[in-house]
Design a protein around this motif. Structure first.
Motif, short mmCIF file in Angstrom:
data_model
loop_
_atom_site.label_atom_id
_atom_site.label_comp_id
_atom_site.label_asym_id
_atom_site.label_seq_id
_atom_site.Cartn_x
_atom_site.Cartn_y
_atom_site.Cartn_z
N LEU A 1 -5.63 -20.87 -8.76
CA LEU A 1 -4.70 -22.18 -8.64
C LEU A 1 -4.81 -22.58 -7.43
CD1 LEU A 1 -1.57 -21.29 -11.20
CD2 LEU A 1 -3.58 -22.69 -11.50
N VAL A 2 -4.74 -21.83 -6.25
CA VAL A 2 -4.81 -22.45 -4.96
C VAL A 2 -6.10 -23.13 -4.72
CG1 VAL A 2 -4.94 -21.71 -2.46
CG2 VAL A 2 -3.11 -20.90 -3.85
N ARG A 3 -7.22 -22.46 -5.02
CA ARG A 3 -8.43 -23.25 -5.10
C ARG A 3 -8.60 -24.49 -5.77
NH1 ARG A 3 -10.73 -17.85 -5.28
NH2 ARG A 3 -11.02 -17.95 -7.69
N GLN A 4 -7.87 -24.59 -6.99
CA GLN A 4 -7.93 -25.92 -7.94
C GLN A 4 -7.09 -26.94 -7.39
OE1 GLN A 4 -6.50 -25.10 -11.90
NE2 GLN A 4 -6.07 -27.21 -12.18
N ASN B 1 -10.66 -30.31 -2.59
CA ASN B 1 -10.63 -31.74 -3.66
C ASN B 1 -10.81 -32.79 -2.57
OD1 ASN B 1 -9.69 -30.78 -6.24
ND2 ASN B 1 -8.19 -29.94 -4.84
N GLY B 2 -11.77 -32.57 -1.53
CA GLY B 2 -12.25 -33.51 -0.79
C GLY B 2 -11.21 -34.36 0.03
N GLY B 3 -10.05 -33.50 0.43
CA GLY B 3 -8.95 -33.96 1.18
C GLY B 3 -7.84 -34.81 0.32
#
Length: 201
Positions: free
Chosen positions: A165-168, A174-176
């Protein structure tokens, strides 16, 4: 302050008087006002609710009361049974058993519940527990919903789900894009709650 009685509610001299202009005493031949209620026939009532009654004048209700006998028409055995100190207390009362805040569940054999509308209510009153028996607080359960974790998840599943979830949601992934920061904050708070919970020790 005036001590005079209100004219629309004059003080009644006799308890139980019900004034009704024009209503006469039910005793045949009596022309006095019928203002006192009395049963139609003396003796115990049968069935539920009050029995039939009639209105009498003060003189006739006094005569009725002086001759009233509750036990009239009862056999000696019935009189003895009615005079016992615990008479009327033998009926079984509903048990006050703890049911998690819900009413006592009905006997399922008595009817069908094809949509599970009633059964679901009683299951909701008792939280489902983990198979390993480890306790979950209300905050633990809320945190598990945030992380979409299975009820029986272990510490390894907790870490794996948190990492996913942290990665998501993290802006760096997410490109900033910072539009998911609220969701990320909830994930972090849920993880902090669960990693110190006895269920994930």
């Amino acid at each position: 302050m005036s001590r005079e009685p209100r004219k629309d509610r004059p003080q009644a001299r006799f308890h139980g008087r019900v004034e009704a202009p024009g209503r006469l005493c039910a005793e045949p031949g009596c022309a006095e006002p019928g203002e006192f209620r009395a049963p139609v026939a003396p003796g115990p009532r049968g069935g539920d609710g009050p029995g039939a009654y009639r209105f009498l004048c003060l003189e006739h209700v006094r005569a009725f009361n002086s001759g009233y006998n509750y036990f009239s028409g009862m056999s000696p055995e019935e009189i003895h049974a009615a005079q016992r100190p615990y008479a009327g207390w033998e009926a079984e009362s509903r048990a006050f058993t703890a049911t998690g805040g819900a009413d006592r569940p009905p006997r399922w054999a008595d009817f069908a519940d094809p949509l599970d509308a009633i059964g679901a209510r009683f299951r909701a009153a008792r939280p489902v527990e983990r198979k390993d028996g480890k306790p979950l607080s209300g905050k633990d359960r809320e945190a598990m919903k945030v992380l979409a974790l299975d009820l029986d998840a272990d510490r390894m599943a907790l870490r794996r789900r948190y990492s996913d979830l942290v990665r998501q949601y993290h802006p760096d992934r997410n490109g900033g894009d910072r539009s998911h920061e609220g969701a990320l904050q909830k994930v972090i708070e849920a993880y902090q709650q669960l990693k110190s919970s006895p269920a994930f020790a």
